[in-house]
Enzyme design. Structure first.
Site, PDB file in Angstrom:
ATOM      1  CG  ASN A   1      -0.352  -0.108   2.505  1.00 20.57           C
ATOM      2  OD1 ASN A   1       0.805  -0.478   2.646  1.00 20.57           O
ATOM      3  ND2 ASN A   1      -1.110   0.259   3.528  1.00 20.57           N
TER       4      ASN A   1
ATOM      5  CB  ALA B   1       4.274  -6.135  -1.306  1.00 31.66           C
TER       6      ALA B   1
ATOM      7  CB  SER C   1      -2.251  -8.639   7.674  1.00 31.99           C
ATOM      8  OG  SER C   1      -1.412  -9.783   7.570  1.00 31.99           O
TER       9      SER C   1
ATOM     10  CD  GLU D   1       4.653   0.557  13.118  1.00 35.90           C
ATOM     11  OE1 GLU D   1       5.498   1.014  13.895  1.00 35.90           O
ATOM     12  OE2 GLU D   1       3.430   0.727  13.266  1.00 35.90           O
TER      13      GLU D   1
ATOM     14  CB  CYS E   1      -2.499   0.365   8.797  1.00 35.44           C
ATOM     15  SG  CYS E   1      -1.136   1.518   8.934  1.00 35.44           S
TER      16      CYS E   1
ATOM     17  CD  GLU F   1      -6.267  -2.725   8.509  1.00 39.40           C
ATOM     18  OE1 GLU F   1      -5.807  -3.861   8.355  1.00 39.40           O
ATOM     19  OE2 GLU F   1      -5.572  -1.759   8.831  1.00 39.40           O
TER      20      GLU F   1
ATOM     21  CD  GLU G   1       8.312   1.189  11.102  1.00 41.84           C
ATOM     22  OE1 GLU G   1       7.351   1.534  10.402  1.00 41.84           O
ATOM     23  OE2 GLU G   1       9.022   0.204  10.821  1.00 41.84           O
TER      24      GLU G   1
HETATM   25  N1  LIG Z   1      -0.828  -2.203   8.837  1.00 39.16           N
HETATM   26  C1  LIG Z   1      -0.562  -1.984   7.589  1.00 39.16           C
HETATM   27  O1  LIG Z   1       0.137  -1.025   7.236  1.00 39.16           O
HETATM   28  C2  LIG Z   1      -1.096  -2.895   6.575  1.00 39.16           C
HETATM   29  C3  LIG Z   1      -2.119  -3.756   6.869  1.00 39.16           C
HETATM   30  N2  LIG Z   1      -2.597  -4.595   5.920  1.00 39.16           N
HETATM   31  C4  LIG Z   1      -3.703  -5.494   6.227  1.00 39.16           C
HETATM   32  O2  LIG Z   1      -3.391  -6.784   5.684  1.00 39.16           O
HETATM   33  C5  LIG Z   1      -4.441  -7.200   4.838  1.00 39.16           C
HETATM   34  C6  LIG Z   1      -3.904  -7.996   3.682  1.00 39.16           C
HETATM   35  O3  LIG Z   1      -3.037  -7.151   2.930  1.00 39.16           O
HETATM   36  P1  LIG Z   1      -1.699  -7.753   2.439  1.00 39.16           P
HETATM   37  O4  LIG Z   1      -0.838  -6.826   1.690  1.00 39.16           O
HETATM   38  O5  LIG Z   1      -2.043  -9.031   1.785  1.00 39.16           O
HETATM   39  O6  LIG Z   1      -0.959  -7.930   3.798  1.00 39.16           O
HETATM   40  P2  LIG Z   1      -0.044  -9.154   4.188  1.00 39.16           P
HETATM   41  O7  LIG Z   1       0.227  -8.985   5.617  1.00 39.16           O
HETATM   42  O8  LIG Z   1      -0.609 -10.414   3.688  1.00 39.16           O
HETATM   43  O9  LIG Z   1       1.325  -8.887   3.340  1.00 39.16           O
HETATM   44  C7  LIG Z   1       2.234  -7.936   3.784  1.00 39.16           C
HETATM   45  C8  LIG Z   1       3.627  -8.425   3.386  1.00 39.16           C
HETATM   46  O10 LIG Z   1       3.890  -9.653   4.046  1.00 39.16           O
HETATM   47  C9  LIG Z   1       4.246 -10.654   3.091  1.00 39.16           C
HETATM   48  N3  LIG Z   1       3.820 -11.963   3.578  1.00 39.16           N
HETATM   49  C10 LIG Z   1       2.605 -12.547   3.446  1.00 39.16           C
HETATM   50  N4  LIG Z   1       2.607 -13.749   4.049  1.00 39.16           N
HETATM   51  C11 LIG Z   1       3.858 -13.945   4.562  1.00 39.16           C
HETATM   52  C12 LIG Z   1       4.503 -14.998   5.291  1.00 39.16           C
HETATM   53  N5  LIG Z   1       3.861 -16.109   5.626  1.00 39.16           N
HETATM   54  N6  LIG Z   1       5.805 -14.829   5.649  1.00 39.16           N
HETATM   55  C13 LIG Z   1       6.472 -13.713   5.319  1.00 39.16           C
HETATM   56  N7  LIG Z   1       5.919 -12.668   4.627  1.00 39.16           N
HETATM   57  C14 LIG Z   1       4.625 -12.803   4.256  1.00 39.16           C
HETATM   58  C15 LIG Z   1       3.552 -10.213   1.830  1.00 39.16           C
HETATM   59  O11 LIG Z   1       4.172 -10.818   0.702  1.00 39.16           O
HETATM   60  P3  LIG Z   1       3.346 -10.947  -0.684  1.00 39.16           P
HETATM   61  O12 LIG Z   1       3.275  -9.599  -1.224  1.00 39.16           O
HETATM   62  O13 LIG Z   1       4.149 -11.846  -1.527  1.00 39.16           O
HETATM   63  O14 LIG Z   1       2.010 -11.519  -0.329  1.00 39.16           O
HETATM   64  C16 LIG Z   1       3.753  -8.714   1.895  1.00 39.16           C
HETATM   65  O15 LIG Z   1       5.044  -8.377   1.459  1.00 39.16           O
HETATM   66  C17 LIG Z   1      -5.093  -5.918   4.388  1.00 39.16           C
HETATM   67  O16 LIG Z   1      -6.423  -6.175   4.034  1.00 39.16           O
HETATM   68  C18 LIG Z   1      -4.993  -5.046   5.607  1.00 39.16           C
HETATM   69  O17 LIG Z   1      -6.047  -5.352   6.480  1.00 39.16           O
HETATM   70  C19 LIG Z   1      -2.047  -4.653   4.675  1.00 39.16           C
HETATM   71  C20 LIG Z   1      -1.023  -3.778   4.346  1.00 39.16           C
HETATM   72  C21 LIG Z   1      -0.497  -2.809   5.253  1.00 39.16           C
HETATM   73  O1  LIG Z   2       0.767   1.011   6.269  1.00 39.85           O
HETATM   74  C1  LIG Z   2       0.161   2.053   6.224  1.00 39.85           C
HETATM   75  O2  LIG Z   2      -1.018   2.162   5.976  1.00 39.85           O
HETATM   76  C2  LIG Z   2       0.987   3.273   6.487  1.00 39.85           C
HETATM   77  O3  LIG Z   2       1.769   3.044   7.643  1.00 39.85           O
HETATM   78  C3  LIG Z   2       0.119   4.470   6.698  1.00 39.85           C
HETATM   79  S1  LIG Z   2       1.035   5.918   6.752  1.00 39.85           S
HETATM   80  O4  LIG Z   2       2.383   5.662   7.290  1.00 39.85           O
HETATM   81  O5  LIG Z   2       1.138   6.399   5.378  1.00 39.85           O
HETATM   82  O6  LIG Z   2       0.258   6.792   7.614  1.00 39.85           O
END
Ligand SMILES: NC(=O)C1=CN([C@@H]2O[C@H](COP(=O)(O)OP(=O)(O)OC[C@H]3O[C@@H](n4cnc5c(N)ncnc54)[C@H](OP(=O)(O)O)[C@@H]3O)[C@@H](O)[C@H]2O)C=CC1
Ligand SMILES: O=C(O)[C@H](O)CS(=O)(=O)O
Length: 491
Positions: free
Chosen positions: A165, A190, A243, A264, A298, A395, A472
């Site tokens: 994202n 990602a 996630s 995070e 997030c 979320e 961070e």
């Molecule tokens: N807090 C935040 O900033 C974020 C929260 N989210 C939440 O997560 C949900 C899913 O989004 P998504 O991007 O799929 O988030 P994920 O947590 O699935 O993926 C985030 C990163 O982790 C990697 N990953 C996934 N599974 C594993 C594993 N078993 N071991 C090591 N690395 C792994 C992914 O790789 P790959 O890309 O290859 O899948 C990606 O690079 C969203 O709907 C949202 O709710 C998502 C993004 C940011």
């Molecule tokens: O993962 C996210 O959604 C980001 O941490 C949000 S921010 O840093 O752009 O506020």
């Protein structure tokens, strides 16, 4: 999906920034696992075939990081700061190209991508300035013949796993402070958005980051690479954004070596609007928080709680503003909302809408119908949301504004805190006593008061409860990559 092809290379002033290879030990290399495709979520066309690094290749990047880290740490803070400053300058010089690459692979509107590049570069700039200020301390001895000092030293090799994202900022928010502290860094981006990361590597090399100090290892095999980071003892620090589900898994894997971790994770931000709020400001704040990156952050307002006295007026104003948002290709100027990251991501938003309406919510605007192609989804506003709905517990990560009604201040705080998450929260009110009580009562790592945008490189970003571990940004960010050593000297 739109039917045009992206032709990404032809859009760049510096086509060398479109890098499909991995960056390991200071050299660009093909993936030993072949390649994986990167697509433009707006158009569905393949824009690159990127190196798919094997676990053995990642292990070599870790070894190269260990080999380079000691000399990098031995440089003065000023010397490390100079390299980071140059990296910052190059990111800003190439801001437009980096933004085009980001929009092509992630979908967000160009204006947002430009903003993210400045935000991402800001972490490199701010961290470099912190490199000169990593201080220790002396403590009055506990005995006449003892002298006590405390020194801060880099943890060593750090590794990151980051989401799609914010394809640049989530990497630099970690790599910047890590390099400032004297660590070496291996980044696994990602699989949806590796091009922003490899472009950062191109500029890191040009900035003079020494070979091995910063590596980028794209890969389609997330769990394998995650295990390498968790199981390889040379990696002393794992830093993850994504996630909560994956964060839990990585913490379990890292526990065997009691590996230092920053997490995070997911959020479920409440957005509170009280009777005494400036309603127009609250509407603009809700738009900014809810629809930034099309709701795929997030820290997005996930639950909008409005006090009864202003609920209907707020709902009407919000719906009118949301109706003005232009959905389209992020590469076209004037787009407010790009596509979601994938057609599959639409499903989660539609599930939340269906669950809410099945339980009595009313759709004021939108409704989740798939009247647009591919990964596009019109925004939805609904009222009558309750704590029993999925949108209150999970979320959404998409363009759904769910309004909840409340009566009292105590009820608002209780409802806002009724979640396993604790990342960002927001309150709109003007009574100073109320604002103070609410900001202290919200069980979150971040509170926005009369603002919907809290993201900056100068402040500590992070959550409580199941939204993560650590902070961070700001001077706090560098601490995550330092160990404190206590020295007791007999004199
Ligand atoms: N807090 C935040 O900033 C974020 C929260 N989210 C939440 O997560 C949900 C899913 O989004 P998504 O991007 O799929 O988030 P994920 O947590 O699935 O993926 C985030 C990163 O982790 C990697 N990953 C996934 N599974 C594993 C594993 N078993 N071991 C090591 N690395 C792994 C992914 O790789 P790959 O890309 O290859 O899948 C990606 O690079 C969203 O709907 C949202 O709710 C998502 C993004 C940011
Ligand atoms: O993962 C996210 O959604 C980001 O941490 C949000 S921010 O840093 O752009 O506020």
């Amino acid at each position: 999906m739109l039917d045009q092809t992206t032709n990404l290379g032809s859009r760049l002033k510096d086509p060398a920034l479109l890098e499909e290879r991995a960056f390991v030990a200071g050299a660009f290399a093909e993936g030993e696992g072949g390649t994986f495709e990167v697509t433009n979520p707006a158009r569905g066309d393949v824009i690159a075939r990127v190196a798919d690094c094997s676990r053995a290749q990642v292990a070599r990047a870790i070894d190269a990081a260990a080999a380079a880290q000691r000399d990098w740490a031995a440089r003065t803070g000023k010397a490390r700061a100079a390299v980071l400053r140059r990296w910052f300058e190059l990111m800003m010089e190439h801001q437009e190209d980096l933004a085009v690459i980001m929009t092509a692979e992630q979908g967000k509107p160009l204006a947002e991508s430009r903003g993210e590049i400045a935000y991402a570069a800001g972490f490199i700039e701010f961290s470099g300035e912190e490199a000169k200020r990593i201080y220790g301390e002396t403590i009055p001895g506990h005995q006449r013949d003892k002298r006590i000092t405390v020194i801060r030293q880099p943890v060593g090799v750090a590794a990151s796993i980051t989401p799609w994202n914010f394809p640049a900022a989530m990497i630099t928010r970690k790599a910047g402070p890590a390099l400032a502290a004297g660590c070496a860094f291996v980044a696994r981006p990602a699989s949806e958005t590796p091009l922003s990361a490899t472009a950062l590597a191109v500029l890191a090399e040009r900035a003079g980051v020494p070979a091995g100090v910063f590596s980028v290892v794209p890969s389609g095999r997330a769990s394998e690479i995650g295990r390498e980071f968790c199981e390889n003892p040379t990696v002393r620090k794992l830093t993850f954004t994504g996630s909560t589900e994956v964060g839990r898994l990585l913490l379990r894997q890292a526990a065997d070596q009691v590996k230092k971790c920053s997490m995070e994770l997911g959020g479920n931000a409440p957005f509170l609007v009280f009777d005494d709020a400036d309603l127009d400001a609250a509407v603009e704040g809700a738009i900014a928080s809810k629809f930034r990156n099309n709701g795929q952050t997030c820290v997005c307002a996930n639950r909008i709680y409005v006090q009864s006295g202003v609920h209907d007026a707020f709902a009407e104003k919000l719906a009118a503003r949301v109706a003005e948002l232009r959905v389209g290709d992020g590469l076209e100027e004037g787009t407010d909302l790009g596509p979601l990251i994938s057609p599959e991501a639409i499903g989660k938003v539609q599930e939340h809408i269906a669950d809410a309406t099945d339980k009595g919510a009313r759709v004021v605007l939108g409704g989740g119908g798939d009247d647009m192609p591919g990964a596009f989804l019109r925004p939805t506003v609904l009222t009558g949301a309750t704590q029993e709905m999925a949108v209150a517990r999970e979320e959404t990560f998409g363009p759904l504004a769910a309004l909840f009604r409340f009566e009292t201040e105590e009820e608002a705080i209780r409802l806002a805190n009724d979640t396993i998450f604790g990342l960002a929260s927001y309150v709109y009110a003007r009574d100073i006593g109320r604002v103070t009580r609410v900001q202290e009562g919200l069980d979150y790592g971040i509170v926005g008061v009369n603002t919907g945008l809290i993201s900056t490189e100068v402040a500590p970003f992070g959550g409580v409860k199941q939204s993560g571990l650590g902070r961070e940004g700001g001077h706090y960010g560098v601490e995550e990559f330092l160990e404190i050593k206590y020295v007791c000297t007999a004199v």
